[in-house]
Scaffold this active site. Sequence first.
Site, short mmCIF file in Angstrom:
data_model
loop_
_atom_site.label_atom_id
_atom_site.label_comp_id
_atom_site.label_asym_id
_atom_site.label_seq_id
_atom_site.Cartn_x
_atom_site.Cartn_y
_atom_site.Cartn_z
N LYS A 1 -11.86 9.21 -3.93
CA LYS A 1 -12.42 8.13 -4.77
C LYS A 1 -13.74 8.58 -5.38
CE LYS A 1 -10.80 4.18 -1.99
NZ LYS A 1 -11.24 3.03 -1.22
N GLU B 1 -9.17 0.28 -8.83
CA GLU B 1 -7.89 -0.07 -9.45
C GLU B 1 -7.82 -1.58 -9.69
OE1 GLU B 1 -8.30 1.75 -6.76
OE2 GLU B 1 -7.02 3.53 -6.79
N GLU C 1 -1.78 5.39 7.16
CA GLU C 1 -3.22 5.15 6.98
C GLU C 1 -3.85 4.84 8.33
OE1 GLU C 1 -5.23 1.83 4.52
OE2 GLU C 1 -5.20 3.52 3.13
N LYS D 1 -9.90 -7.16 -0.49
CA LYS D 1 -10.80 -7.44 0.63
C LYS D 1 -12.26 -7.20 0.22
CE LYS D 1 -11.79 -6.04 5.35
NZ LYS D 1 -11.40 -5.26 6.52
N HIS E 1 23.30 8.33 0.22
CA HIS E 1 23.72 9.15 -0.93
C HIS E 1 22.55 9.92 -1.51
CE1 HIS E 1 27.77 7.44 -1.01
NE2 HIS E 1 27.16 6.38 -0.51
N GLY F 1 -7.11 -4.13 5.91
CA GLY F 1 -6.28 -4.34 4.72
C GLY F 1 -4.79 -4.27 5.02
N ARG F 2 -4.39 -3.25 5.80
CA ARG F 2 -2.95 -3.07 6.06
C ARG F 2 -2.43 -4.01 7.13
NH1 ARG F 2 -6.17 1.15 7.15
NH2 ARG F 2 -6.37 1.92 9.28
#
Length: 546
Positions: free
Chosen positions: A509, A218, A360, A212, A391, A274-275
């Site tokens: 950050k 990253e 978030e 965005k 399990h 973003g999400r």
Amino acid sequence: MNPTVSPKFLVERDAWKTLAAHFRTARQWHLRDLFANDPQRGERLNAEAAGWFLDYSKNRITDETIKLLLQLARESRLSERIEAMFRGDKINFTEDRAALHVALRAPRSESMLVDNRNVVPEVHAVLDRMADFADRVRCGTWKGYTGKPIRNLVNIGIGGSDLGPVMAYEALKHYSTRTITFRFVSNIDGSDLEEATRGLDPAETLFIVSSKMFNTLETITNARSARQWLLNGLGADEKAVAKHFVAVSTQAQRVADFGIDTTNMFGFWDWVGGRYSMGSAIGLSTMIAIGPEHFRAMLDGFRQMDEHFRREPFERNLPVIMALLNIWNNNFFGAPAVAVLPYEQYLKRFPAYLQQLTMESNGKNVTLDGQAVNYDTCPVYFGEPGTNGQHSFYQLIHQGTRLIPCDFIAFAQELVPLGHHHELLLANAFAQGEALAFGLRPEEVRDTPSWLVPHRVFTGNRPSNTLLAERLTPTTLGALVALYEHVVFTQGVIWNINSFDQWGVQLGKVLAQNIAAELESTGDPELKHDSSTNNLICRYRRLKKR
Ligand code: F6P
């Protein structure tokens, strides 16, 4: 400034106080008794929308609880806040933005306004460009620099620019083309990019750089290394980049500065968080995988749930009910987590996707007015596909000391028929809800020495929801995602927090930038952190022989 008129502080609302009194009785209930005294509750405490059936009868509630929770929603002015979101108000006031992801799935004929501008035509213009591009890649007319068709697609992004695309790709793999290999790179750890490009022919590889803001450390670091990988493989001709890199972003200038031709850029807007972006151009990899028609079917599923959320009375409204039950379990019973358990292997990344969406969004500790909350907000969301989770961590859910409400997600029809697999899968889903609710009493533990009985007893009384749809399709997936988006929104409204910012990710950050320079320094940097951080940096430098 926060434009909304804040309702009373949560714990001062009348409905909250009445719920607190009601809880003093409710905490003594057992689901066994609730079902025994109200045998029809399993047929009554459910709701349906957009292809999804929700059974919420295995919660520690009565009709009175629901009535009070609905009253809480009304006192929290949920209807007004829903309208504010759909109207394009800047409900993300700390970033001065609308949160209008619902416009991403609006039909062409609709008008949805941001700053008095109808954004729906722009949404469809981008979708049309995406469809044209996706078709060209899928049928091989989009050629790489050497004239070869694209056989590998690597999406580079992180957070919402990764989790939505990778979840949707995995969820809808059954519907995807198998002639293209899809990979996803998110972590700044070089091994992620290395493994994602391993064995691929650069001449047949397309990178989608999804970001965005297009300045995320990253993503930009991975994109630079990917470009180098491409140029190494294709003879260092910069012109190759245009055929092998496209961008998805709101930031045309940064895309151009990176060296991607903006004619190969697919845009979206600052009013898409973003999400909440998997239905925007961030879904380009999804569209290439499943084709434009299926992508539109997915948007239609989102849309159906949006309409349901906006218009259905709260007592039949799936997102509202699920959010209120979560508040009941979280704020009154003190449940610290929610397990999301898809009994569908294709939904294996759905819990990971939900982690960002829920935590978030609602991992906040101040109200809209900036006051510290004196109640819990978002629980931890986690999960794994059934039956694998059974399990692994279900032991704690059945016999641990914490209450972990579960959302079971299942489909009546399998996508891949194979013997009795599907019946066994669904039998497990239903059995888990039953075991959690009703448990196993000492008198039911037969042929067991008395010393072993306490270990084998299940207390039960552990709440769960079951979401059941006919089949996993692009449409049911879209509706499922929209369901949780609106659950998150409703929770945020009740908790009186801003679900659309994420200031909490900033500090780390900033600090990482300073530390990166200290780790890389060839000199002897003066460290001014605390003694623990200083010591870790020194040890790292020693181990790296710096
Ligand atoms: O983690 C913070 C965050 O801003 C997320 O909200 C977002 O999804 C992610 O980083 C990636 O951001 P971008 O798409 O701008 O690279």
